[in-house]
Enzyme design. Structure first.
Site, PDB file in Angstrom:
ATOM      1  N   GLU A 171      -3.930  -9.139   0.589  1.00 57.20           N
ATOM      2  CA  GLU A 171      -4.346  -8.904   1.977  1.00 57.20           C
ATOM      3  C   GLU A 171      -5.866  -8.986   1.981  1.00 57.20           C
ATOM      4  O   GLU A 171      -6.509  -8.292   1.198  1.00 57.20           O
ATOM      5  CB  GLU A 171      -3.861  -7.522   2.405  1.00 57.20           C
ATOM      6  CG  GLU A 171      -3.622  -7.407   3.875  1.00 57.20           C
ATOM      7  CD  GLU A 171      -2.922  -6.096   4.227  1.00 57.20           C
ATOM      8  OE1 GLU A 171      -1.753  -5.904   3.836  1.00 57.20           O
ATOM      9  OE2 GLU A 171      -3.558  -5.271   4.884  1.00 57.20           O
ATOM     10  N   GLU A 205       0.822  -1.207   0.000  1.00 51.47           N
ATOM     11  CA  GLU A 205       0.000   0.000   0.000  1.00 51.47           C
ATOM     12  C   GLU A 205       0.857   1.259   0.000  1.00 51.47           C
ATOM     13  O   GLU A 205       0.604   2.194   0.760  1.00 51.47           O
ATOM     14  CB  GLU A 205      -0.947  -0.005   1.203  1.00 51.47           C
ATOM     15  CG  GLU A 205      -1.915  -1.162   1.171  1.00 51.47           C
ATOM     16  CD  GLU A 205      -2.963  -1.118   2.281  1.00 51.47           C
ATOM     17  OE1 GLU A 205      -2.923  -0.206   3.134  1.00 51.47           O
ATOM     18  OE2 GLU A 205      -3.834  -2.005   2.296  1.00 51.47           O
TER      19      GLU A 205
END
Ligand code: GAL
Length: 817
Positions: free
Chosen positions: A509, A433
């Site tokens: 994720e 991210e």
């Protein structure tokens, strides 16, 4: 007589020569006899500095795990952009509320036996040091490595004392506040190695093994060996051995090194045993290096033979068979042990995950300890080894972005060379991210990092965990990353699959479902960001963060689309820090609630949901909630059953509540059996499971527990190795006179350990509990906790006794050998 003296002389001479000759390489750990102090002591690099008042410690050591917990530690006033926040707020417990920040020093003295400075090289290798490590030997700075998660090494030959004795090693570490989004740990939390070789030697991470062709009939194995030091006239003899130590291939090659390329040898292994999570078969390649006809080094590389393929539209194939990753993400901390690495603790984690049917780990969001990768090779877990949580653009004020430009490539190279021989590693991840994903030039940084992976290891693909789906689909970032990994955003998988050229999607994720073990909230409903006065989350497994989802959605994506590669659940274990949804001035929450298994290594209900889908070898039949609901008599108290069977019938005190069968009416009904209208009455909950043919197969019962009666101690192991490090995890519970768990009991339990070991730590999995782990007492959380005892260095019996007010105490013995 003379002859006898002479032969003794020759025997001694023979053994001396053999032992010197055999001593091409020695390696040992610096574990004991360290001194440590918090604070800054520039004078500590000199011999005459007095460290008598410093604490005596053993490495690996985490200076922050002894606490105390405090709201004030590393208070961060931030807007967490990736969570959609725009206005900064005070974040408490983000890094665990533990005192990891500041400067600390470690000092020890070490000897290098038979040191010959003109003929040898001595290298110090750190598996990780948190953080900004400055290493001094005999007063001189020998290396600096800022990133606390990476392994690094330095040549210290020149600065050692000529006799090799009594060398002072001093390490300065500094952790800036606001440098992390989770608990990073602090100090020399991983191992420190001393490696002594000849000048001509195989350097640290100096071999690279690949298997260019793999079939059942034969595999081709390529070994590339680097040689450091003066190395004309090289000969390398390599033997490949199987797990029975049988030589299965051998090569004896002589060659001048060619334009700086490593020395290459190729082998054929007939009928290879292929590595997989189910068959983690390992080989070793032992190379003997001869320089000008003299043996100069011997180096062993362990590896596996396996074939990995990622095929567009089709998915991931291991040894020719398609499979979906049934993985979890984990942070590096070991709960109550902090970040201090311990192989037995890692093995315990992996054992629990294996039983659940998990077959893969993502090392979020940093380089793992080598012990974890070694265990994944041995126990059978596929790995995504990940490096960074930020690149050049900050997530944390003092995060890695400060070092990125200068250090990213060096950090990548160390990670890639460290782990590229491990068969468990199937993908590299270049970041999690990273905010750079939304900048217009972000794809260039991704390409820069991905190219380094390909240069150092062309055999594994590269992924990255992306969360800003619109950005990365629009700006080309996701199209650059070889295996597009998405964090959450399950509703956008199909779109990503259709728009991206790779035609594959990895759940890098997933879930971020939150729950507290043994806590159930009513009414039972699916909710994002549910908050309660007790700062807990419900174990009906329907609560999640607004950016995430419940597990059922990820199961369906894996089941319904060929091109999904499977998932890595956030997270396998609860970890210190990031106590979402109680992260905004909600002290005392200090640890995560995302874990399938709690901070005390006790499985939550969710464990059995994953197990019911993932573990195809063992049936699952699990009932929730507990059945002690004094005050809820007559009120609706739903019962869920997580099971691998398709149907089951539920009985409350013998009365049928009906039969349920998994179905496609809703996602939750597809994966769970649920009785939503059950009214509570104390007594017995019984579930009877049926197989596909409607045959009764198994039953399970949960009863209302009576008065707390006694403590029960259930160790995970009855025998430990006398190595001063081995651990037993003991489940501590209070039960009624019939042995039923008292699921609301929260009394304080006190521990005494005697004999062949010591007390190490305890934890109860309650993210709001401020009791320190290392003290020999801990309150129960919903009837249970875990205490960890550690073997001593001599054999015998270790005895653990647990006492508490109002219940019978308990004692167990564990053999230490
Ligand atoms: C993700 C992030 C993880 C963790 C998780 C919590 O966005 O990559 O590190 O913060 O959210 O849901």
């Amino acid at each position: 007589m003379k002859r006898a003296v002479l032969s003794v002389f020759f025997i001694i001479f023979f053994f001396l020569t053999v032992s010197l000759y055999a001593q091409q390489r020695t390696e040992f750990l610096l574990e004991k006899n360290w001194r440590f102090s918090k604070g800054d002591f520039p004078q500590a690099i000199s011999d005459d500095f007095n460290d008598k008042n410093w604490e005596e410690v053993r490495i690996p050591h985490d200076w922050a795990i002894y606490g105390p917990f405090d709201r004030k530690h590393d208070l961060q006033e931030v807007a967490i952009i990736q969570n959609g926040e725009r206005v900064p707020t005070v974040k408490t417990g983000r890094t665990g509320g533990l005192p990891y920040m500041g400067t600390g020093w470690y000092r020890t003295f070490f000897d290098v036996e038979n040191f010959q400075s003109e003929k040898q090289i001595v290298t110090l290798k750190f598996d990780g040091a948190m953080s900004e490590a400055r290493v001094y030997v005999n007063g001189k700075e020998v290396c600096f490595w800022p990133y606390g998660y990476n392994a690094f090494h330095c040549d210290v030959t020149e600065v050692l004392h000529v006799d090799g004795k009594n060398n002072l090693l001093a390490v300065r570490l500094e952790n800036k506040p606001e440098s992390s989004r989770w608990y990073p740990g602090a100090g020399l939390y991983r191992n420190v190695h001393v490696i002594q070789t000849n000048k001509a030697h195989i350097p640290v991470w100096g071999t690279y093994i690949t298997t260019p062709f793999v079939s059942e009939e034969y595999a081709s194995v390529r070994l590339r060996t680097e040689i450091a030091g003066d190395h004309a006239n090289i000969r390398i003899v390599t033997e490949i051995r199987d797990m029975d130590n049988k030589v299965v291939a051998t090569k004896d090659n002589t060659q001048q090194l060619d334009h700086g390329r490593p020395f290459e040898q190729n082998f054929i292994v007939e009928n290879p045993r292929l590595w997989s999570p189910e068959t983690p078969y390992l080989y070793t390649a032992t190379s003997t290096l001869f320089v000008d006809g003299t043996k100069s080094d011997e180096y062993t590389t362990r590896f596996g033979i396996r074939d990995i393929r990622f095929i567009a539209d089709k998915g991931f194939f291991l040894n020719g068979e398609q499979r979906k990753f049934q993985g979890v993400c984990n942070h590096h901390d070991l709960g109550p042990l902090g970040a201090a690495i311990n192989e037995a603790a890692l093995r315990r984690q992996l054992t629990l995950l294996k039983e659940m049917g998990c077959d893969a780990i993502r090392t979020s969001h940093n380089m793992p300890a080598p012990e974890l990768v070694k265990l994944c090779d041995e126990m059978g877990f596929m790995m995504i080894v990940e490096n960074f949580d930020e690149w050049d653009v900050a997530k944390c004020k003092n995060g890695y972005h400060r070092f990125f430009d200068e250090w990213a490539e060096k950090d990548m190279v160390n990670m890639l060379r460290h782990f590229r021989n491990n068969p468990s590693v199937v993908m590299w991840s270049i970041g999690n991210e990273v905010p750079t994903q939304c900048s217009s030039d972000g794809y260039k940084v991704a390409r820069f990092l991905q190219d380094i992976c390909h240069r150092e290891d062309p055999t594994r693909p590269v992924t990255s965990g992306m969360d800003q789906v619109s950005c990365v689909l629009d700006n080309g970032f996701a199209a650059v990353v070889e295996i597009p990994g998405f964090n959450y955003r399950t509703h956008r998988y199909v779109e990503a699959y259709e728009r991206l050229p790779q035609n594959l999607v990895l759940g890098s994720e997933t879930a971020s479902t939150v729950s507290s073990r043994g806590v159930y909230k009513f009414p039972v409903e699916k909710k994002a960001d549910a908050l309660y006065d007790d700062h807990q989350s419900s174990s009906y497994d329907l609560e999640y963060c607004f950016w995430s989802n419940i597990p059922d959605e990820d199961f369906a994506l894996a089941d319904d689309y060929h091109w999904t590669l499977g998932q890595f659940v956030w997270t396998g274990f609860d970890y210190l820090g990031e106590p979402s949804p109680y992260d905004t001035d909600a002290w005392p929450n200090h640890s995560s609630m995302f874990g399938i298994i709690d901070l005390a290594s006790i499985p939550k209900d969710r464990y059995y949901l994953y197990k019911s889908i993932w573990n195809r070898d063992e049936a699952t039949l699990h009932i929730l909630p507990h059945w002690n609901w004094k005050g809820r008599e007559g009120e609706v108290t739903p019962v869920f059953v997580y099971t691998s069977y398709p149907s089951a019938e539920l009985f409350i005190n013998g009365k049928s509540q009906g039969k349920r069968t998994k179905n496609n009416n809703s996602l939750t009904e597809r994966y769970r059996l649920m009785w939503m209208d059950v009214c509570y009455e104390p007594g017995e909950v019984k579930v009877v499971a049926y197989d596909e043919n409607g045959n009764k197969t198994e039953e399970k019962v949960v009863r209302t527990a009576g008065k707390p009666h006694r403590i029960e101690l259930i160790p995970d192991r009855n025998m430990l190795s006398a190595d001063g490090k081995d651990l037993a995890y003991v489940n501590v519970r209070v039960v009624d006179k019939d042995g039923n768990l008292c699921p609301l009991d929260d009394r304080m339990i006190r521990f005494t350990v005697s004999g062949a070991g010591e007390y190490r730590a305890a934890a109860n999995g309650d993210p709001t509990c401020l009791d320190m782990f290392h003290l020999p007492q801990m309150p129960l959380f919903n009837g249970q906790l875990t205490t960890i005892v550690q073997a001593g260095e001599t054999g015998g019996t270790l005895t653990l006794e647990a006492k508490a007010k109002g219940v019978q105490s308990s004692k167990i013995s564990i053999r230490v050998e």
